[in-house]
Design an enzyme around this catalytic site. Structure first.
Site, PDB file in Angstrom:
ATOM      1  N   ASP A  13      42.315  31.611  31.034  1.00 24.99           N
ATOM      2  CA  ASP A  13      42.630  32.545  32.127  1.00 24.99           C
ATOM      3  C   ASP A  13      42.038  33.943  31.937  1.00 24.99           C
ATOM      4  O   ASP A  13      42.450  34.877  32.619  1.00 24.99           O
ATOM      5  CB  ASP A  13      44.157  32.677  32.341  1.00 24.99           C
ATOM      6  CG  ASP A  13      44.788  31.375  32.805  1.00 24.99           C
ATOM      7  OD1 ASP A  13      44.072  30.589  33.450  1.00 24.99           O
ATOM      8  OD2 ASP A  13      45.970  31.145  32.516  1.00 24.99           O
ATOM      9  N   GLY A  15      39.011  34.548  32.664  1.00 22.40           N
ATOM     10  CA  GLY A  15      38.097  34.675  33.789  1.00 22.40           C
ATOM     11  C   GLY A  15      36.668  34.282  33.491  1.00 22.40           C
ATOM     12  O   GLY A  15      35.748  34.695  34.190  1.00 22.40           O
ATOM     13  N   GLY A  35      42.662  23.532  36.688  1.00 21.53           N
ATOM     14  CA  GLY A  35      42.222  24.918  36.775  1.00 21.53           C
ATOM     15  C   GLY A  35      41.546  25.446  35.529  1.00 21.53           C
ATOM     16  O   GLY A  35      41.128  26.592  35.469  1.00 21.53           O
ATOM     17  N   ILE A  36      41.414  24.617  34.490  1.00 18.41           N
ATOM     18  CA  ILE A  36      40.762  25.035  33.250  1.00 18.41           C
ATOM     19  C   ILE A  36      39.556  24.133  33.026  1.00 18.41           C
ATOM     20  O   ILE A  36      39.637  22.928  33.191  1.00 18.41           O
ATOM     21  CB  ILE A  36      41.722  24.931  32.050  1.00 18.41           C
ATOM     22  CG1 ILE A  36      42.920  25.856  32.272  1.00 18.41           C
ATOM     23  CG2 ILE A  36      41.012  25.293  30.762  1.00 18.41           C
ATOM     24  CD1 ILE A  36      44.013  25.682  31.252  1.00 18.41           C
ATOM     25  N   THR A  37      38.420  24.727  32.663  1.00 21.52           N
ATOM     26  CA  THR A  37      37.195  23.953  32.484  1.00 21.52           C
ATOM     27  C   THR A  37      37.396  22.878  31.425  1.00 21.52           C
ATOM     28  O   THR A  37      37.756  23.172  30.300  1.00 21.52           O
ATOM     29  CB  THR A  37      36.040  24.874  32.042  1.00 21.52           C
ATOM     30  OG1 THR A  37      35.943  25.934  32.989  1.00 21.52           O
ATOM     31  CG2 THR A  37      34.735  24.133  32.000  1.00 21.52           C
ATOM     32  N   HIS A  78      40.262  27.443  25.705  1.00 19.60           N
ATOM     33  CA  HIS A  78      41.555  27.215  25.070  1.00 19.60           C
ATOM     34  C   HIS A  78      41.387  26.711  23.645  1.00 19.60           C
ATOM     35  O   HIS A  78      40.401  26.078  23.301  1.00 19.60           O
ATOM     36  CB  HIS A  78      42.380  26.221  25.901  1.00 19.60           C
ATOM     37  CG  HIS A  78      43.832  26.240  25.571  1.00 19.60           C
ATOM     38  ND1 HIS A  78      44.351  25.556  24.503  1.00 19.60           N
ATOM     39  CD2 HIS A  78      44.866  26.877  26.140  1.00 19.60           C
ATOM     40  CE1 HIS A  78      45.646  25.769  24.442  1.00 19.60           C
ATOM     41  NE2 HIS A  78      45.986  26.561  25.439  1.00 19.60           N
ATOM     42  N   ASN A 128      36.513  41.861  31.308  1.00 17.91           N
ATOM     43  CA  ASN A 128      36.675  41.408  32.696  1.00 17.91           C
ATOM     44  C   ASN A 128      37.957  41.939  33.344  1.00 17.91           C
ATOM     45  O   ASN A 128      38.854  42.422  32.671  1.00 17.91           O
ATOM     46  CB  ASN A 128      36.669  39.874  32.715  1.00 17.91           C
ATOM     47  CG  ASN A 128      36.514  39.310  34.108  1.00 17.91           C
ATOM     48  OD1 ASN A 128      35.990  39.968  35.001  1.00 17.91           O
ATOM     49  ND2 ASN A 128      36.979  38.092  34.303  1.00 17.91           N
ATOM     50  N   ASP A 131      38.973  45.367  37.987  1.00 19.66           N
ATOM     51  CA  ASP A 131      39.568  45.620  39.303  1.00 19.66           C
ATOM     52  C   ASP A 131      41.093  45.579  39.262  1.00 19.66           C
ATOM     53  O   ASP A 131      41.757  45.974  40.230  1.00 19.66           O
ATOM     54  CB  ASP A 131      39.044  44.601  40.321  1.00 19.66           C
ATOM     55  CG  ASP A 131      39.259  43.167  39.859  1.00 19.66           C
ATOM     56  OD1 ASP A 131      40.183  42.516  40.360  1.00 19.66           O
ATOM     57  OD2 ASP A 131      38.512  42.714  38.969  1.00 19.66           O
ATOM     58  N   ALA A 197      34.548  40.137  37.706  1.00 15.77           N
ATOM     59  CA  ALA A 197      33.972  38.884  38.213  1.00 15.77           C
ATOM     60  C   ALA A 197      34.306  38.710  39.689  1.00 15.77           C
ATOM     61  O   ALA A 197      33.503  38.204  40.467  1.00 15.77           O
ATOM     62  CB  ALA A 197      34.511  37.698  37.411  1.00 15.77           C
TER      63      ALA A 197
END
Length: 589
Positions: A13, A15, A35-37, A78, A128, A131, A197
């Site tokens: 997570d 990013g 949601g995780i590669t 991870h 990252n 923002d 990103a």
């Protein structure tokens, strides 16, 4: 010069996939399981694209682009994927470590840096999610310097504070570092590039620094890309319509051409084959999930993500090496090396442990590492689908240890003949590795707890009672009197003894406020009816009484279930064993 292989690492997570999305313009993360590669993906960024993104920055510094592009491997961040990262790290020329600006250096970040340090892979930090720093003005994208000027002073102040937290963390790890606009000696300092990103702010600077570091400090390594022999890593096997079975590979060394003799690794060992066809992904398409068709090529040189076609790909193991060779002697040497690589991952023992299956070497490594971290023993670990033999192995284990007699499969399926046979065998399958482990762990914990509750319920629990004065309601047949539970658990049908070890009788009923209850715990005052004693003779006011378990029950409570009983119950057990040891020194042992 060949294009450098760039590996992207970082905490879950942080990013990193979003960062590559910002570079690539594709939405990989939305298609990832959980949601995780889950796999190593590869993207080639050609010279033209790099010039378009950061050409203006390179013009200012007078640095000309000499590399033909960048090949980026998106490696999972991870901890359980440390083996995949290790392989990625060894194949990488340079790395981007993605750090969440709000969280700083996290566990997997530290692990990533440690792996890169071991493998001597240079890296830069992408700081990252700038923002998310308080005060960010939305809608600002592009060059970082312009973006920073558009932000309020409090945003810049907080960014500096968070940046220096990362600088401090890297210092503790033995690295000097600073923001890229303050770095004076790139060879001695780790470069930190603040990025968003989400809004693609700082992307040009990140790429410019990456290109500059690659061209200046990897010149010797990158110039060897067109060596004759080709070598790479098989990321995954894929069935393609109109082509058949294919192998997605990252070519890390040399060249590979149609017609080359290659060594591949199957479940039975290494074997010879030939390259029938090669396909390259079109630039900026993600190799595992392209939006466009592949381009057929006659040859390819490192570093590149390439799809290989051969007539002998059935049974090839994903995660193993592929290498071209000339002559028998070279093949024999390659075969020995490749088979050793595969056998180092597979596990086959007579120990009691779970059965582990995965579709790739990387998946199996990841699963085994996580099981090792959690202290879960493994009896067998293999590549492929779950077979009838795996079910038989799990049953053998279950006879000795019911909590280990299970099968864990990552990206594997149960073969039809095994499915019919597996009704009473726990099988845990998922395309998300964390779910496989978590589902097994939850099942094992719940089953163990249920079994313990059942076993405990059949034992006489330790109990210490105080006979309350003025509460003798019936002298005998049965004796009814009041007690306070000083420690432990009182239940009906439990034998009682005096403080000297004399057996008094059996509790037939427990009442509280005139109503029968199933049990009484520490601090509770209840009335008991006991068959056997006569009040005033064997039982007197203010006497201390104890439950009387068998020696077997006491031994089980003292050893197997001691951690499952409260402290006051454990103390009551100690007193009971001490009392009984006078007449039976081996009581409870």
């Amino acid at each position: 010069m060949r294009q450098p292989v760039v590996v992207v690492l970082g905490h879950v997570d942080s990013g990193k996939t979003s960062l590559l999305d910002g570079l690539r313009g594709t939405a990989v993360q939305a298609r990832e399981a959980g949601g995780i590669t889950q796999e190593i993906g590869a993207s080639f960024f050609p010279l033209e694209t790099l010039e378009q993104i950061c050409g203006a920055l390179l013009d200012r510094t007078g640095a000309a682009l000499r590399i033909p592009g960048l090949l980026m491997i998106d490696t999972p961040g991870h901890a359980v994927f440390s083996n995949l990262r290790l392989r990625g790290g060894s194949a990488a020329d340079i790395a981007i470590v993605v750090v969440d600006v709000l969280k700083g250096l996290e566990n997997q970040t530290l692990e990533s840096i440690d792996i890169l340090k071991q493998r001597k892979v240079p890296f830069l930090v992408a700081l990252n999610k700038i923002d998310m720093v308080n005060g960010w003005r939305k809608g600002t994208t592009g060059m970082l310097q312009e973006v920073m000027k558009a932000q309020p002073p409090e945003w810049n102040d907080e960014l500096e504070e968070r940046l220096y937290n990362v600088v401090g963390g890297l210092t503790r790890l033995g690295f000097q570092s600073d923001a890229y606009y303050r770095v004076k000696e790139f060879r001695q300092q780790v470069t930190i590039v603040p990025v968003s990103a989400r809004y693609r702010a700082g992307i040009p600077e990140l790429l410019a620094v990456l290109i500059g570091l690659s061209q200046h400090f990897l010149k010797g390594k990158l110039s060897s890309g067109q060596a004759k022999g080709g070598r790479g890593i098989i990321l995954e096997m894929q069935e393609e319509t109109g082509i058949g079975q294919t192998a997605n590979i990252i070519l890390t060394e040399g060249t590979l051409a149609v017609g080359d003799s290659i060594a591949l690794v199957g479940r039975e060992g290494a074997f010879r084959s030939k390259v029938k066809a090669l396909f390259m992904p079109k630039p900026l398409d993600e190799m595992r999930d392209p939006r466009d068709k592949f381009t057929s090529v006659e040859s390819v040189y490192a570093a590149a993500g390439v799809k290989l076609v051969s007539s002998d790909l059935a049974g090839v193991v994903a995660g193993t090496s592929v290498a071209s060779f000339d002559g028998d002697a070279q093949f024999v040497a390659l075969r020995s090396e490749m088979e050793k690589e595969l056998s180092s991952v597979l596990v086959k023992t007579e120990n009691m442990g779970v059965i582990v299956k995965a579709e790739s070497v990387g998946g199996l490594e990841a699963l085994l590492r996580m099981l090792e971290e959690r202290g879960i023993p493994v009896r067998k670990a293999d590549i492929g689908d779950i077979t009838k033999n795996d079910i038989v192995d799990a049953r053998v284990v279950r006879e000795h240890d019911p909590y280990l007699g299970a099968i864990l499969g990552f990206d594997s399926r149960i073969l039809p003949e095994a499915k019919e046979f597996a009704a009473d065998t726990p099988v845990f399958l998922s395309a998300v590795i964390y779910e496989v482990i978590d589902n097994y762990s939850q099942w094992a914990a719940a089953t163990r707890e249920s079994d313990q509750r059942s076993a405990l319920s059949s034992l006489t629990r330790p109990c210490k009672l105080k006979v309350l004065p003025g509460t003798f309601f019936r002298r005998s047949d049965p004796a009814v009197f009041g007690v306070e539970v000083v420690g432990g658990l009182l239940k009906p049908k439990v034998r009682l003894m005096s403080g000297s070890g004399s057996e008094l009788g059996t509790v037939s009923q427990i009442q509280e406020n005139g109503k029968p209850v199933k049990e009484a715990r520490r601090g509770e005052k209840v009335a008991v009816s006991v068959n056997g004693p006569t009040l005033g003779r064997q039982v007197k006011e203010d006497d201390t009484l104890f439950s009387l378990p068998t020696s077997h029950d006491a031994r089980m409570l003292r050893t197997k279930f001691l951690s499952s009983v409260p402290e006051d119950e454990a103390k009551a057990l100690e007193e009971i064993i001490a009392i009984m040891a006078v007449s039976d020194p081996l009581f409870g042992f």
